[in-house]
Write an enzyme that holds these catalytic residues in place. Structure first.
Site, mmCIF file in Angstrom:
data_model
loop_
_atom_site.group_PDB
_atom_site.id
_atom_site.type_symbol
_atom_site.label_atom_id
_atom_site.label_comp_id
_atom_site.label_asym_id
_atom_site.label_seq_id
_atom_site.Cartn_x
_atom_site.Cartn_y
_atom_site.Cartn_z
ATOM 1 N N ASP A 1 -10.091 17.953 -72.651
ATOM 2 C CA ASP A 1 -8.991 18.887 -72.435
ATOM 3 C C ASP A 1 -9.177 19.613 -71.097
ATOM 4 O O ASP A 1 -10.135 20.366 -70.930
ATOM 5 C CB ASP A 1 -8.992 19.893 -73.592
ATOM 6 C CG ASP A 1 -7.741 20.740 -73.656
ATOM 7 O OD1 ASP A 1 -6.894 20.638 -72.751
ATOM 8 O OD2 ASP A 1 -7.594 21.496 -74.626
ATOM 9 N N ASP A 2 -8.295 19.342 -70.142
ATOM 10 C CA ASP A 2 -8.319 20.005 -68.830
ATOM 11 C C ASP A 2 -9.515 19.583 -67.962
ATOM 12 O O ASP A 2 -10.033 20.389 -67.187
ATOM 13 C CB ASP A 2 -8.348 21.535 -68.980
ATOM 14 C CG ASP A 2 -6.966 22.131 -69.234
ATOM 15 O OD1 ASP A 2 -6.054 21.365 -69.574
ATOM 16 O OD2 ASP A 2 -6.819 23.353 -69.105
ATOM 17 N N CYS B 1 -1.065 19.523 -71.473
ATOM 18 C CA CYS B 1 -1.740 19.282 -72.743
ATOM 19 C C CYS B 1 -0.828 18.804 -73.871
ATOM 20 O O CYS B 1 -0.989 17.698 -74.386
ATOM 21 C CB CYS B 1 -2.501 20.530 -73.163
ATOM 22 S SG CYS B 1 -1.645 22.077 -72.791
ATOM 23 N N ARG C 1 -0.208 15.049 -75.665
ATOM 24 C CA ARG C 1 -0.491 14.771 -77.076
ATOM 25 C C ARG C 1 0.726 14.203 -77.788
ATOM 26 O O ARG C 1 0.612 13.324 -78.639
ATOM 27 C CB ARG C 1 -0.979 16.051 -77.762
ATOM 28 C CG ARG C 1 -2.397 16.408 -77.360
ATOM 29 C CD ARG C 1 -2.760 17.858 -77.664
ATOM 30 N NE ARG C 1 -4.188 18.081 -77.505
ATOM 31 C CZ ARG C 1 -4.829 18.150 -76.339
ATOM 32 N NH1 ARG C 1 -4.138 18.045 -75.206
ATOM 33 N NH2 ARG C 1 -6.126 18.326 -76.279
ATOM 34 N N LYS D 1 -8.114 19.780 -81.492
ATOM 35 C CA LYS D 1 -6.914 20.512 -81.068
ATOM 36 C C LYS D 1 -5.655 19.709 -81.375
ATOM 37 O O LYS D 1 -5.474 18.605 -80.874
ATOM 38 C CB LYS D 1 -7.028 20.792 -79.567
ATOM 39 C CG LYS D 1 -5.792 21.376 -78.908
ATOM 40 C CD LYS D 1 -6.078 21.690 -77.450
ATOM 41 C CE LYS D 1 -4.834 21.972 -76.634
ATOM 42 N NZ LYS D 1 -5.134 22.354 -75.243
ATOM 43 N N HIS E 1 -1.932 21.144 -81.325
ATOM 44 C CA HIS E 1 -1.024 21.592 -80.263
ATOM 45 C C HIS E 1 0.303 20.833 -80.239
ATOM 46 O O HIS E 1 0.893 20.620 -79.182
ATOM 47 C CB HIS E 1 -1.719 21.477 -78.892
ATOM 48 C CG HIS E 1 -1.187 22.458 -77.884
ATOM 49 N ND1 HIS E 1 -1.410 22.332 -76.530
ATOM 50 C CD2 HIS E 1 -0.439 23.591 -78.033
ATOM 51 C CE1 HIS E 1 -0.837 23.318 -75.882
ATOM 52 N NE2 HIS E 1 -0.247 24.101 -76.774
ATOM 53 N N HIS F 1 -11.378 23.006 -71.577
ATOM 54 C CA HIS F 1 -10.288 23.975 -71.423
ATOM 55 C C HIS F 1 -10.846 25.401 -71.478
ATOM 56 O O HIS F 1 -11.838 25.659 -72.149
ATOM 57 C CB HIS F 1 -9.292 23.763 -72.570
ATOM 58 C CG HIS F 1 -7.991 24.485 -72.444
ATOM 59 N ND1 HIS F 1 -7.878 25.860 -72.576
ATOM 60 C CD2 HIS F 1 -6.728 24.025 -72.235
ATOM 61 C CE1 HIS F 1 -6.602 26.202 -72.443
ATOM 62 N NE2 HIS F 1 -5.883 25.114 -72.232
ATOM 63 N N ASP G 1 -6.391 14.881 -71.128
ATOM 64 C CA ASP G 1 -4.972 15.166 -71.338
ATOM 65 C C ASP G 1 -4.199 15.509 -70.069
ATOM 66 O O ASP G 1 -2.971 15.393 -70.036
ATOM 67 C CB ASP G 1 -4.794 16.285 -72.370
ATOM 68 C CG ASP G 1 -5.358 17.630 -71.920
ATOM 69 O OD1 ASP G 1 -6.146 17.656 -70.950
ATOM 70 O OD2 ASP G 1 -5.027 18.645 -72.555
ATOM 71 N N ASN G 2 -4.865 15.977 -69.028
ATOM 72 C CA ASN G 2 -4.196 16.270 -67.748
ATOM 73 C C ASN G 2 -5.268 16.458 -66.695
ATOM 74 O O ASN G 2 -6.465 16.440 -66.999
ATOM 75 C CB ASN G 2 -3.304 17.516 -67.834
ATOM 76 C CG ASN G 2 -3.928 18.700 -68.545
ATOM 77 O OD1 ASN G 2 -3.496 19.099 -69.621
ATOM 78 N ND2 ASN G 2 -4.967 19.282 -67.944
ATOM 79 N N LYS H 1 -3.341 19.961 -62.967
ATOM 80 C CA LYS H 1 -2.558 20.126 -64.186
ATOM 81 C C LYS H 1 -1.222 20.789 -63.841
ATOM 82 O O LYS H 1 -1.175 21.705 -63.020
ATOM 83 C CB LYS H 1 -3.357 21.008 -65.158
ATOM 84 C CG LYS H 1 -2.637 21.465 -66.411
ATOM 85 C CD LYS H 1 -3.562 22.389 -67.200
ATOM 86 C CE LYS H 1 -2.900 22.936 -68.462
ATOM 87 N NZ LYS H 1 -3.804 23.832 -69.215
#
Length: 503
Positions: A3-4, A41, A45, A105, A107, A191, A295-296, A339
């Site tokens: 994540d991130d 994010c 997903r 996560k 989200h 993240h 994710d990004n 991002k």
């Protein structure tokens, strides 16, 4: 899924962070160099879970934050939660006889129980429904949910990265031994808030004292030597304050912020190794397909020098604690942007596929340069499970899948059949890739919008804009983007901004 995280943070993608387990997966599997996410994010997903573009799923921008409808713009592509008129990976694979498990996560919607993982095809769930939480003490409304119940955390040594892995292993261990399983392990690392155990931070305390500029150069040289990037792709300009302009105290703080971030990636890798060891102990590592991605692109939120009070670093307190744009620029080496944006720094992800029984020995450790994107994963899993994607749900036609199966590339018995471009839109930032050409636009409230055109084979760092030299191609690809947007519930960003400002 991480994540991130930036494109070059992992060791196998040119980074200095200690990631032996992911490096091992890459060395014994396939390492994709041009795989794409959606730059944010929850849209990522949504696309991963459905095989569709985010706007088709109702998450064209963001999901609603806890106890709010802030991102429900009452437009089909912008409802702030995953549309019920989609089929998730879990629903697809459950119908094919798989046990379905998720930790980490979610989200994809949280205000109503019908939006939660168990109501979208998962048999087991443990994790956070919201987009971020404190790693040590996630509390309501950003706390831990197990199955459909909230769970209070009392363990003083609790850390989400560890807990998500431990629970994933527990789910597999207690599952039906004779049935195949699908596990979606969605870490919230790295993240923000940047938080990591002291023993991991200690490994990196001195590592980053020479600053982000030198780190970018080190990674750039290493990536070229590894063959990850071409020798003739220049390093994009540094987008940060000069390290030497900082005083000693600020340098100490910034080196610590990056050390904590690196420790978060390190700790995630340790946990991936724990899961790999568990699968090996069961004799199931070789026949399990493992895919890893992010994710990004790296997160520039919090400004050049990061967000959140320095005095909260290395405590178990805090929420919006970031490492800042200057370090994110290094995490995304050699690319531009971050991002949110559609230049390569926002959408390029590490992507590793490990499957000893399905990848020929002669191909293990191979880098795959063919480009792919998130919807390809649903198509691939449908191939792997030998299932069929349904044409309808509750009597209504479902959107057609947008991806192509990666199985020919994974198995090494053919090429991908990609006969159409791939597209992006997020917060007015736009992109389309067709073969080696990429058309991209960065949204700017205060300036006229301008399409840029790049040759991804010759110039993946996006420094030589061909739009002036190839105006006909720009017009042609821009028309393709407009056609895609009209067909996929994409709204003009200034329209969305007006709605957002009224909420």
């Amino acid at each position: 899924m991480s994540d991130d995280m930036g494109y070059s943070d992992l060791g196998c993608y040119g980074g200095e962070i200690n990631t032996p387990n992911l490096d091992k997966l890459a060395a014994n599997g396939l390492q994709f160099t041009q795989f794409y996410n959606t730059a944010r994010c929850c849209p990522t997903r949504a696309s991963l879970m459905t095989g569709l573009y985010p706007h088709q799923t109702g998450i064209g921008h963001m999901t609603n934050p806890p106890q709010s409808d802030h991102h429900d713009y009452e437009l089909p592509g912008y409802r702030g939660a995953l549309s019920q008129h989609t089929i998730t990976l879990a629903e697809q694979l459950k119908g094919a006889g798989y046990q379905t498990m998720m930790t980490g996560k979610w989200h994809l919607g949280m205000e109503e129980e019908r939006m939660w993982p168990l109501q979208r095809g998962f048999d087991k769930f443990y994790g956070i429904l919201a987009g971020a939480a404190n790693f040590y003490s996630p509390t309501f409304p950003r706390g831990i949910t197990e199955q459909n119940d909230t769970t209070a955390i009392h363990d003083p040594d609790y850390y989400t990265t560890d807990a998500f892995t431990d629970k994933a292993i527990e789910f597999i261990d207690k599952g039906q031994q004779k049935e195949p399983f699908f596990l979606y392990l969605a870490y919230n690392a790295p993240h923000w808030p940047i938080q990591a155990p002291k023993e991991d931070v200690d490994k990196y305390r001195e590592r980053y004292r020479n600053g982000w500029g030198q780190l970018r150069e080190e990674r750039y040289k290493r990536m070229k030597k590894m063959g990850l990037i071409r020798e003739d792709w220049p390093l994009s300009p540094q987008d940060s304050n000069g390290w030497d302009s900082l005083d000693g105290a600020k340098k100490d703080e910034m080196a610590l912020r990056m050390a904590i971030y690196a420790a978060m990636v390190d700790r995630m890798d340790q946990n991936i190794g724990k899961l790999m060891d568990y699968l090996e102990s069961r004799g199931e590592l070789d026949n399990t397909v493992i895919m890893f991605m992010n994710d990004n692109g790296a997160c520039a939120e919090g400004g050049p020098l990061g967000g959140g009070p320095a005095e909260q670093l290395e405590t178990k307190k805090g929420y919006f604690l970031t490492y800042g744009r200057s370090w994110a620029n290094a995490s995304n080496t050699p690319f531009r942007e971050y991002k949110h944006w559609i230049h390569e720094g926002g959408i390029a992800t590490p992507f590793i596929v490990h499957w000893p029984e399905g990848i020929k020995d002669t191909r293990k450790g191979t880098r795959v340069d063919a480009y792919g994107h998130l919807p390809d994963i649903m198509a691939t899993f449908i191939d792997l499970s030998m299932s069929e994607y349904p044409a309808t749900k509750n009597g209504k036609a479902l959107p057609k899948l947008e991806g192509e199966s990666l199985l020919p590339l994974i198995a090494g018995n053919g090429e991908m059949d990609r006969d159409k471009p791939i597209f992006w839109e997020h917060e007015g930032n736009k992109g389309v890739r067709e073969d080696n050409l990429k058309l991209v636009m960065k949204w700017d409230n205060e300036a006229e919008q301008h399409w840029e055109l790049y040759d991804m084979e010759k110039d993946r760092t996006e420094l030589h804009d061909l739009s002036g030299e190839m105006p006909d191609k720009v017009e042609e690809m821009a028309a393709l983007w407009q056609e895609w947007a009209a067909a996929n519930q994409v709204e003009p960003w200034d329209k969305i901004q007006k709605i957002l400002s009224s909420k």
